[in-house]
Design a protein around this motif. Structure first.
Motif: not given
Ligand SMILES: [Zn+2]
Length: 349
Positions: A123, A170, A174, A246, A262
């Protein structure tokens, strides 16, 4: 006390096929006559030619074209000094490093920044942080959200599939990030911005409704990641998009012999953390099945010993950052999951 916040949000957002060739039109509408361009050094020369042709067709002067292959702050300082002072705007074009460097230099010069990613692996293309390295260590430095985000879905669709998998990994984090955030509120009094949490949560469901790697799927992933970046900026914290999963990825970045993309690290860590949190495990596993994420990891598995060490140090990486990893000694549960969970077992060689 509730107080109004000032956040500059991108006013130009184009997510569609052929957007790259219209960049000159968008820049002209914003009355940019002179721009400075930063692009990934390994970028396909044909894409660069399309971008420059689009600007030249509208008589927009490219004052300087700078290839970027390092995001070390020392190098960025040189590029900042060399950046023409009479530019109206800065364009970042390509992958993560070039975009982070361009965003940071635009922030230092207080110039409008256009973000033009050629893949959607995380992001960062629309966040208010720049991920740069200082003496080899990765740091997130404050920057500003882009004034414009231009995603050519055709270009991103042609990027390697592993970058798409990284973007999916990624995005799905959330779920666990927001759960950690709410846990931090209850256990440590960390303030929660409900709207930012809502945007972050909704962006994942929007993509999950149609998780395909085609033009429409790229559009949904791009918009979801974009909203994620904005949600962080709305509340002035990485909390809506970044939690304990993370932390594990950050630990891997510094201790792994071969850190991976990542979103690949974050995706697997998200699934693992969902087991500890006791929420969202089923939908995450299903999404990774449908998108081929598990298979992408199994093709180049992680090192189990490195992951155990990363999970051990993760809770202490950020001070005052309460997550599920702070709630108890999770290491025995993690080791059991790595050995017994069928999805996780295929992720480690
Ligand atoms: Zn991230």
């Amino acid at each position: 006390m509730l107080a109004p916040k000032q956040t500059t949000i991108p006013t130009l957002v184009r997510v569609k096929p052929g957007a790259l060739d219209r960049l000159g039109i968008y820049a002209e509408r914003h009355e940019f006559a002179r721009i400075a361009l930063f692009f990934s050094r390994d970028l396909d020369a044909r894409l660069l030619a399309r971008l420059t042709a689009s600007l030249q067709a509208r008589d927009i002067e490219i004052l300087r074209q700078t290839p970027v292959d390092s995001h070390g702050l020392e190098k960025v300082t040189d590029l900042f000094r060399e950046c023409p002072r009479n530019a109206d705007a800065i364009i970042g074009f390509g992958g993560g490093k070039a975009l982070d460097v361009a965003k940071y230099i635009a922030f230092l010069w207080r110039l409008p920044y256009f973000s033009v990613p050629t893949s959607l692996s995380n992001d960062g293309f629309c966040s208010s942080q720049s991920s740069l390295t200082i003496e080899g260590r990765r740091h997130s430095l404050p920057a500003a959200l882009p004034a414009g985000v231009i995603i050519d879905t055709n270009v991103c669709l042609n990027a390697p599939a592993i970058l798409w998998h990284s973007g999916v990994g990624d995005l799905v984090s959330k779920f666990t990030a927001v759960t950690d955030w709410k846990m931090a509120f209850h256990k440590a009094g960390t303030p929660v911005d409900d709207f930012a949490a809502l945007v972050s949560d909704a962006s994942v469901y929007q993509f999950m409704a149609r998780p395909k790697r085609d033009l429409e799927g790229i559009r949904l992933l791009g918009t979801a990641l974009l909203l994620n970046g904005i949600s962080m900026s709305i509340c002035g914290s990485s909390r809506p998009a970044s939690g304990s999963e993370h932390l594990i990825s950050h630990a891997l970045d510094s201790l792994s012999k071969r850190p991976r993309l990542h979103g690949l690290q974050v995706g697997v860590a998200t699934y693992l953390i969902s087991l500890l949190q006791g929420q969202h495990t089923g939908p995450i596993a299903d999404l990774f099945d449908i998108t081929g994420f598990w298979q992408a990891i199994a093709n180049d598995p992680f090192d189990r010993a490195e992951w155990v060490e990363a999970c051990r140090v993760a809770p202490n990486i950020k001070p005052d950052f309460y997550t599920v990893l702070s709630s108890r000694d999770c290491l025995p549960e993690i080791e059991r999951a790595l050995d017994s969970d069928s999805k996780l077992r295929q992720c480690f060689g």
